[in-house]
Design a protein around this motif. Structure first.
Motif, PDB file in Angstrom:
ATOM      1  N   ARG A   1       0.827  -1.211   0.000  1.00 22.25           N
ATOM      2  CA  ARG A   1       0.000   0.000   0.000  1.00 22.25           C
ATOM      3  C   ARG A   1       0.859   1.256   0.000  1.00 22.25           C
ATOM      4  NH1 ARG A   1      -3.033  -0.637   5.368  1.00 22.25           N
ATOM      5  NH2 ARG A   1      -0.833  -0.789   5.890  1.00 22.25           N
ATOM      6  N   ASN A   2       2.090   1.140   0.483  1.00 20.09           N
ATOM      7  CA  ASN A   2       3.017   2.268   0.485  1.00 20.09           C
ATOM      8  C   ASN A   2       4.429   1.699   0.414  1.00 20.09           C
ATOM      9  OD1 ASN A   2       4.760   4.384   1.009  1.00 20.09           O
ATOM     10  ND2 ASN A   2       3.286   5.429   2.346  1.00 20.09           N
ATOM     11  N   ARG A   3       4.986   1.765  -0.791  1.00 22.50           N
ATOM     12  CA  ARG A   3       6.270   1.102  -1.022  1.00 22.50           C
ATOM     13  C   ARG A   3       7.447   1.852  -0.395  1.00 22.50           C
ATOM     14  NH1 ARG A   3       6.259  -3.054  -4.540  1.00 22.50           N
ATOM     15  NH2 ARG A   3       8.312  -2.524  -5.330  1.00 22.50           N
ATOM     16  N   SER A   4       7.154   2.890   0.408  1.00 23.13           N
ATOM     17  CA  SER A   4       8.202   3.519   1.227  1.00 23.13           C
ATOM     18  C   SER A   4       8.255   2.913   2.620  1.00 23.13           C
ATOM     19  CB  SER A   4       7.944   5.017   1.371  1.00 23.13           C
ATOM     20  OG  SER A   4       7.987   5.621   0.122  1.00 23.13           O
ATOM     21  N   HIS A   5       7.442   1.886   2.850  1.00 21.74           N
ATOM     22  CA  HIS A   5       7.427   1.241   4.164  1.00 21.74           C
ATOM     23  C   HIS A   5       7.945  -0.183   4.036  1.00 21.74           C
ATOM     24  CE1 HIS A   5       4.023   4.110   5.710  1.00 21.74           C
ATOM     25  NE2 HIS A   5       5.149   4.727   5.441  1.00 21.74           N
ATOM     26  N   LEU A   6       8.905  -0.518   4.895  1.00 13.17           N
ATOM     27  CA  LEU A   6       9.535  -1.834   4.838  1.00 13.17           C
ATOM     28  C   LEU A   6       9.412  -2.531   6.189  1.00 13.17           C
ATOM     29  CD1 LEU A   6      12.742  -2.975   3.214  1.00 13.17           C
ATOM     30  CD2 LEU A   6      12.734  -3.072   5.694  1.00 13.17           C
TER      31      LEU A   6
ATOM     32  N   TYR B   1      10.099   0.129   9.092  1.00  9.73           N
ATOM     33  CA  TYR B   1      11.002   1.214   8.704  1.00  9.73           C
ATOM     34  C   TYR B   1      10.349   2.042   7.598  1.00  9.73           C
ATOM     35  CZ  TYR B   1      14.709  -1.607  10.849  1.00  9.73           C
ATOM     36  OH  TYR B   1      15.467  -2.320  11.723  1.00  9.73           O
ATOM     37  N   THR B   2      10.824   3.278   7.432  1.00  8.60           N
ATOM     38  CA  THR B   2      10.533   3.990   6.190  1.00  8.60           C
ATOM     39  C   THR B   2      11.804   3.988   5.343  1.00  8.60           C
ATOM     40  OG1 THR B   2      11.117   6.135   7.154  1.00  8.60           O
ATOM     41  CG2 THR B   2       8.797   5.487   7.253  1.00  8.60           C
ATOM     42  N   ILE B   3      11.616   4.137   4.031  1.00 10.91           N
ATOM     43  CA  ILE B   3      12.732   4.144   3.082  1.00 10.91           C
ATOM     44  C   ILE B   3      12.792   5.543   2.472  1.00 10.91           C
ATOM     45  CG2 ILE B   3      13.680   3.067   0.997  1.00 10.91           C
ATOM     46  CD1 ILE B   3      11.689   0.736   1.536  1.00 10.91           C
TER      47      ILE B   3
ATOM     48  N   GLY C   1       0.676   1.823   8.991  1.00  4.80           N
ATOM     49  CA  GLY C   1       1.537   0.648   8.934  1.00  4.80           C
ATOM     50  C   GLY C   1       2.838   0.788   9.685  1.00  4.80           C
ATOM     51  N   LEU C   2       3.095   1.944  10.272  1.00  4.86           N
ATOM     52  CA  LEU C   2       4.406   2.159  10.897  1.00  4.86           C
ATOM     53  C   LEU C   2       4.439   1.798  12.385  1.00  4.86           C
ATOM     54  CD1 LEU C   2       5.476   5.415   9.052  1.00  4.86           C
ATOM     55  CD2 LEU C   2       6.253   3.068   8.667  1.00  4.86           C
ATOM     56  N   LYS C   3       3.256   1.494  12.960  1.00  5.38           N
ATOM     57  CA  LYS C   3       3.199   1.058  14.367  1.00  5.38           C
ATOM     58  C   LYS C   3       2.440  -0.265  14.446  1.00  5.38           C
ATOM     59  CE  LYS C   3       5.053   4.716  16.351  1.00  5.38           C
ATOM     60  NZ  LYS C   3       6.417   4.593  16.890  1.00  5.38           N
TER      61      LYS C   3
HETATM   62  C1  LIG Z   1       4.037   6.692   2.201  1.00  6.01           C
HETATM   63  O1  LIG Z   1       4.881   6.708   3.320  1.00  6.01           O
HETATM   64  C2  LIG Z   1       5.689   7.862   3.411  1.00  6.01           C
HETATM   65  C3  LIG Z   1       6.634   7.652   4.592  1.00  6.01           C
HETATM   66  O2  LIG Z   1       5.924   7.281   5.759  1.00  6.01           O
HETATM   67  C4  LIG Z   1       4.800   9.081   3.575  1.00  6.01           C
HETATM   68  O3  LIG Z   1       5.589  10.260   3.626  1.00  6.01           O
HETATM   69  C5  LIG Z   1       3.843   9.168   2.372  1.00  6.01           C
HETATM   70  O4  LIG Z   1       2.934  10.207   2.568  1.00  6.01           O
HETATM   71  C6  LIG Z   1       3.089   7.865   2.242  1.00  6.01           C
HETATM   72  N1  LIG Z   1       2.320   7.892   0.992  1.00  6.01           N
HETATM   73  C7  LIG Z   1       1.034   7.682   0.970  1.00  6.01           C
HETATM   74  C8  LIG Z   1       0.396   7.744  -0.381  1.00  6.01           C
HETATM   75  O5  LIG Z   1       0.386   7.467   1.971  1.00  6.01           O
END
Ligand SMILES: *[C@@H]1O[C@H](CO)[C@@H](O)[C@H](O)[C@H]1NC(C)=O
Ligand SMILES: *[C@@H]1O[C@H](CO)[C@@H](O)[C@H](O)[C@H]1NC(C)=O
Length: 350
Positions: free
Chosen positions: A42-47, A61-63, A113-115
């Motif tokens: 759902r958010n490929r910046s989250h690992l 983690y965030t990337i 998703g970060l907690k």
């Molecule tokens: C995805 O995660 C990043 C880092 O937590 C955040 O800055 C960004 O807003 C998120 N993107 C979406 C579409 O939620």
């Protein structure tokens, strides 16, 4: 990004497919033994990374834009010893299974998703004659399928009205075969058995309590193995089809954990084709055995386009190798490698 058993970092690499170079950029610190890493679809910046140790853990983690990890945004117990795999479910919960203790935990998340939700309960897999060793979680329709190497079965879990997953049935595997990882394609279940080094294809009945039918089971061991070889199948991948790759070939890695190999020819990746579906001679046809030069190859992952496959071994100094998929997927050609970090076990592409 590449995680690794026996390390405490995730490595970042940049692959340039014009110059065919694989450049190491940095190791981001993590908890101990991030042997499996996975992205939040759902958010490929989250690992998410597991900590594959006796007090198992799962970390978020965030990337950043460089492909480097933040410090963990949260860490939670995996509910057991030796987590080997984690998967993000469609609900956003993260499922993790513990190889050594035969347990698992399905952990709802908060804050995008970060907690982690600390109230998540731990589930124990039944023990028959053997110890349970759950090895992977695959979400398929409304089920979780969990291969159990110790119990020689694939557990089928569904969510009840109380929102809790429980075992509804299983797909038994041959005694001592040790199912490790599975893949589902074209309404068929493909099972890779670690201890028997076999690949099988069976159906996947809609009802979890129904009996599955196995159509074929084949060895994945390459011919003329060195003396003292002990094979342990590792990863199975069936990348999606595309115009360039119209056939859904099956790629399986095998590791020689017996007598040490020299780097050449190293462990192989076997390529199979699923043939004659629905006919009496439905089966698995060996297309190729590709020698990698790697020792104890485990994790490998295709790029989103399906053009490239990245792989590494868990011992030795072979580092990370990039293969290009050629001949419609019937072959793999090494195009780049990087030995900055000698061993890695799990990959994701950003
Ligand atoms: C995805 O995660 C990043 C880092 O937590 C955040 O800055 C960004 O807003 C998120 N993107 C979406 C579409 O939620
Ligand atoms: C499970 O137990 C059977 C005997 O009951 C044995 O043959 C088999 O090898 C065991 N499997 C594993 C993975 O240890």
């Amino acid at each position: 990004l590449a995680g690794g058993l026996y390390s405490a970092f995730v490595s970042t690499y940049v692959f340039d497919n014009v110059t065919n170079t694989l450049t190491f950029s940095r190791n981001s610190p993590t908890g101990q033994s991030p042997s499996w890493i996975t992205l939040d679809p759902r958010n490929r910046s989250h690992l998410y990374a597991i900590n594959d140790q006796s007090t198992g853990a799962l970390q978020a983690y965030t990337i950043d834009s460089q492909g480097y990890l933040s410090s963990p945004t949260d860490t939670i117990s995996s509910g057991g010893d030796g987590p080997a795999h984690a998967a993000v479910l469609s609900s956003g919960a993260v499922a993790v299974v513990n190889y050594n203790s035969g347990t698992g935990r399905i952990i709802p998340t908060q804050s995008n998703g970060l907690k982690f939700d600390t109230s998540a309960s731990t589930l124990s897999f039944p023990r028959g004659g053997n110890v349970s060793h759950p090895h992977q979680i695959v979400e398929y329709n409304d089920e979780l399928l969990i291969p159990d190497l110790g119990e020689d079965t694939i557990w089928r879990l569904r969510k009840g009205s109380n929102n809790v997953y429980s075992i509804q049935g299983s797909i038994p595997q041959p005694t001592g075969s040790g199912p490790r990882h599975i893949a589902i394609n074209n309404e068929r279940l493909f099972v890779l058995h670690e201890l028997a080094s076999t690949l099988s294809v069976s159906d996947l009945p809609a009802s979890p309590s129904a009996v599955a039918q196995t159509f074929a089971s084949v060895s994945i061991v390459a011919p003329n193995p060195p003396a003292g070889s002990k094979w342990q199948a590792a990863e199975i991948l069936i990348p999606p089809t595309s115009n360039d790759f119209p056939t859904p070939y099956i790629y399986v890695s095998n590791r020689n954990t017996g007598s040490p190999l020299s780097q050449t020819p190293g462990d192989s990746i076997a390529i199979f084709e699923h043939v004659n579906k629905g006919q009496a001679n439905e089966g698995l046809k060996l297309i190729n055995q590709v020698y990698t030069g790697l020792e104890q190859i485990r994790g490998m992952q295709f790029s989103a386009s399906g053009d490239y496959l990245v792989a590494s071994g868990v011992v030795g100094t072979g580092g990370v190798i990039m293969f290009q998929r050629t001949d419609g997927g019937r072959n793999l050609v090494k195009v780049a490698s990087n030995t900055n970090v000698p061993t890695r076990t799990s990959f994701i592409w950003l």
